[in-house]
Design an enzyme around this catalytic site. Sequence first.
Site, PDB file in Angstrom:
ATOM      1  N   CYS A  36       0.994  -1.189   0.582  1.00 56.03           N
ATOM      2  CA  CYS A  36      -0.061   0.182  -0.161  1.00 56.03           C
ATOM      3  C   CYS A  36       0.454   1.020  -0.547  1.00 56.03           C
ATOM      4  O   CYS A  36      -0.193   2.991  -0.027  1.00 56.03           O
ATOM      5  CB  CYS A  36      -0.396  -0.139   1.114  1.00 56.03           C
ATOM      6  SG  CYS A  36      -0.246  -0.164   2.721  1.00 56.03           S
ATOM      7  N   ASP A  38       1.804   2.623   2.462  1.00 64.36           N
ATOM      8  CA  ASP A  38       2.733   3.176   3.876  1.00 64.36           C
ATOM      9  C   ASP A  38       3.794   2.849   5.002  1.00 64.36           C
ATOM     10  O   ASP A  38       4.529   2.152   4.354  1.00 64.36           O
ATOM     11  CB  ASP A  38       1.584   2.266   4.731  1.00 64.36           C
ATOM     12  CG  ASP A  38      -0.085   2.562   4.623  1.00 64.36           C
ATOM     13  OD1 ASP A  38      -0.378   3.720   3.773  1.00 64.36           O
ATOM     14  OD2 ASP A  38      -1.052   2.478   4.595  1.00 64.36           O
ATOM     15  N   CYS A  61      -2.526   2.974   7.833  1.00 60.44           N
ATOM     16  CA  CYS A  61      -3.848   2.778   8.703  1.00 60.44           C
ATOM     17  C   CYS A  61      -4.737   2.137   9.757  1.00 60.44           C
ATOM     18  O   CYS A  61      -3.916   1.611  10.311  1.00 60.44           O
ATOM     19  CB  CYS A  61      -4.431   1.535   7.955  1.00 60.44           C
ATOM     20  SG  CYS A  61      -4.396  -0.130   7.830  1.00 60.44           S
ATOM     21  N   CYS A 105      -1.140  -5.431   6.651  1.00 65.08           N
ATOM     22  CA  CYS A 105      -0.329  -4.144   7.375  1.00 65.08           C
ATOM     23  C   CYS A 105       0.136  -4.490   8.726  1.00 65.08           C
ATOM     24  O   CYS A 105       0.482  -4.004   9.199  1.00 65.08           O
ATOM     25  CB  CYS A 105      -2.383  -3.483   7.789  1.00 65.08           C
ATOM     26  SG  CYS A 105      -2.897  -3.187   6.232  1.00 65.08           S
TER      27      CYS A 105
HETATM   28 FE1  FES Z   1      -1.068   0.255   4.241  1.00 61.41          FE
HETATM   29 FE2  FES Z   1      -2.974  -1.011   6.112  1.00 61.41          FE
HETATM   30  S1  FES Z   1      -3.371  -0.472   4.055  1.00 61.41           S
HETATM   31  S2  FES Z   1      -0.592  -0.453   6.426  1.00 61.41           S
END
Ligand code: FES
Length: 126
Positions: A36, A38, A61, A105
Amino acid sequence: MADMYTEKVKDHFYNPRNVGEIKDADGAGTVGNPVCGDIMTIFIKVKDDRIIDIKFQTYGCAAAIASSSITTEIVKGKTLDEAMMLTRDDVANELGGLPAIKMHCSNLATDALREAIKDYRKKKKK
Ligand code: FES
């Protein structure tokens, strides 16, 4: 959407433990999530081979925040070897489960923790 999360996930998302930065950290690790994009950083303070303090910062998230929060609680006071062995499944189990599409995640927390421990060990050798 919110109902796919357990009460424990929601608790750690709304009241995350150990959020922030340790300015004089003994080790720090940052990882990006290839799924993602992140990002997560974990800071640790170490004494006698044990994690005596730990904080995290993330742009992740809700599931990432909850996993990091619980990870910091699990490993505080643990030895570095014990902390190294923590898996994303341990983290998810501790949260009462994560939806399958959110399992990636929980990688962020355990991966960043491992990087922080490696960073500490590298610095110590010098
Ligand atoms: Fe990126 Fe959960 S969607 S850490």
